[in-house]
Design an enzyme around this catalytic site. Structure first.
Site, PDB file in Angstrom:
ATOM      1  N   LEU A   1       0.845  -1.186   0.000  1.00 25.35           N
ATOM      2  CA  LEU A   1       0.000   0.000   0.000  1.00 25.35           C
ATOM      3  C   LEU A   1       0.883   1.240   0.000  1.00 25.35           C
ATOM      4  CD1 LEU A   1      -2.893  -0.924   2.457  1.00 25.35           C
ATOM      5  CD2 LEU A   1      -2.669  -1.387   0.016  1.00 25.35           C
TER       6      LEU A   1
ATOM      7  N   TYR B   1       8.336  11.016   3.314  1.00 32.32           N
ATOM      8  CA  TYR B   1       7.379   9.912   3.265  1.00 32.32           C
ATOM      9  C   TYR B   1       7.192   9.431   1.834  1.00 32.32           C
ATOM     10  CZ  TYR B   1       2.941   7.429   4.028  1.00 32.32           C
ATOM     11  OH  TYR B   1       1.945   6.477   4.091  1.00 32.32           O
TER      12      TYR B   1
ATOM     13  N   LYS C   1       7.851   5.637   0.115  1.00 33.19           N
ATOM     14  CA  LYS C   1       6.805   4.889  -0.582  1.00 33.19           C
ATOM     15  C   LYS C   1       7.202   4.572  -2.022  1.00 33.19           C
ATOM     16  CE  LYS C   1       3.804   4.298   2.648  1.00 33.19           C
ATOM     17  NZ  LYS C   1       3.482   2.915   3.110  1.00 33.19           N
TER      18      LYS C   1
ATOM     19  N   CYS D   1      -5.819   7.130  -2.421  1.00 33.50           N
ATOM     20  CA  CYS D   1      -5.904   8.573  -2.242  1.00 33.50           C
ATOM     21  C   CYS D   1      -5.920   8.862  -0.741  1.00 33.50           C
ATOM     22  CB  CYS D   1      -7.149   9.126  -2.929  1.00 33.50           C
ATOM     23  SG  CYS D   1      -8.711   8.569  -2.187  1.00 33.50           S
ATOM     24  N   ASN D   2      -6.131  10.110  -0.359  1.00 36.17           N
ATOM     25  CA  ASN D   2      -6.231  10.445   1.062  1.00 36.17           C
ATOM     26  C   ASN D   2      -7.352   9.639   1.713  1.00 36.17           C
ATOM     27  OD1 ASN D   2      -4.247  12.623   1.111  1.00 36.17           O
ATOM     28  ND2 ASN D   2      -5.718  13.746  -0.141  1.00 36.17           N
TER      29      ASN D   2
END
Length: 310
Positions: free
Chosen positions: A104, A135, A139, A164-165
């Site tokens: 993820l 961050y 990722k 998304c958020n």
């Protein structure tokens, strides 16, 4: 009979808890060690854990997360810890012969100036947003590592979802650690309980954001666990539409029943003006988020009232 053993990292976090609450999670024998039980930044410990438990699939949802304030205050931790966690769990799984791995990631991986909607091929085509660069780099590393493994070994189903958020049940509502929507819920709730007539919004409120209910991401994740062979190597997971910051504040106010006014602090950072995912691959795969913004905020506020504030 279960579908096998599923190792879930980050089971104590918001995404992990929503995955564990999903009805399809009961189809698996789930291992969800806490950070005390398994320190993902310790490569030796991670290698030993994966080798001894021999999971059939790994879902990597762990990470050090936070909003703009946390990312700006602690860039070293956001880069170093997230890089270590991603590298350690991916390599431990691959070296132990785990053939199915779902990583993820985050839309913060996209360049700050990328045109919207954001398509998966835009990653690493431009400068990142400075407020969460550490961050994002971590990722990107984990995502690329999964892709490189696929490049070297076509039998390895190491794939990545780019949510998304997110917001929802089990979120963090402390403004020092929270993302936008739980922070809004907390601020507006306090304004209502204290009888305050105004609530401050950072910036002019016209920046647009795409926020998906965490329970909907869990739904996509569990579908992916059952269908990882047909899942694209890299796929946005989102709504395909967005709202302004002002609209999020107003919807929260409507749900909570606060009728005051909003004031804008134009001196505060707001991040990217828009960050909207393309959902073409997601649609072709056959999934869409089922929960409306109003219902998602209502469920999150119910959690805030009944569990988060106790």
């Amino acid at each position: 009979m279960t579908k096998g053993t599923l190792l879930l990292t980050g089971g104590s976090g918001m995404v992990g808890r929503n995955i564990l609450e999903h009805p399809l999670a009961t189809d698996w024998e789930v291992l969800a060690p806490t950070s005390r039980e398994l320190d993902l930044t310790d490569a030796t410990a991670v290698n030993e854990y994966v080798a001894s438990h021999e999971p059939d699939m790994v879902i990597h949802s762990a990470g050090q997360v936070g909003g703009i304030q946390a990312n700006m205050a602690h860039p070293v931790a956001f880069l170093e810890r997230n890089t270590a966690m991603g590298r350690n769990i991916i390599m431990a799984a691959y070296q132990s012969g785990v053939s199915k791995f779902l990583n993820l990631a985050s839309t913060c991986m996209y360049p700050r100036a990328a045109p919207n909607p954001l398509t998966e091929d835009m990653i690493l085509t431009g400068e990142l947003e400075p407020t969460n660069e550490g961050y994002a780099i971590a990722k990107i590393m984990a995502t690329r590592l999964c892709q490189y493994i696929r490049r070297e070994d076509e039998t390895a189903q190491y794939k990545t979802l780019i949510p998304c958020n997110l917001f929802g049940r089990h979120d963090k509502f402390d403004p020092k650690h929270s993302h936008l929507l739980p922070a809004i819920i907390h601020k507006v709730h306090l304004a209502k309980t204290k009888g305050e007539e105004t609530v401050e919004i950072w910036g002019d409120g016209t920046a647009r954001r795409e926020f998906m209910y965490a329970g909907d991401l869990a739904d996509a994740v569990m579908k992916a666990a059952d269908d990882i062979e047909n899942l694209p190597d890299l796929m946005n997971t989102g709504l395909g539409h967005d709202f302004t910051i002002n609209e999020y504040y107003q919807t929260v106010a409507d749900v909570i029943g606060w009728q005051g006014d909003f004031v804008h602090d134009l001196s505060k950072p707001v991040g990217m003006k828009q960050k909207l995912c393309s959902t073409e691959r997601q649609t072709a795969w056959g999934w869409s988020a089922p929960t409306s913004l109003h219902d998602a905020i209502q469920r999150t506020y119910d959690f805030y009232l009944n569990e988060a504030t106790k």
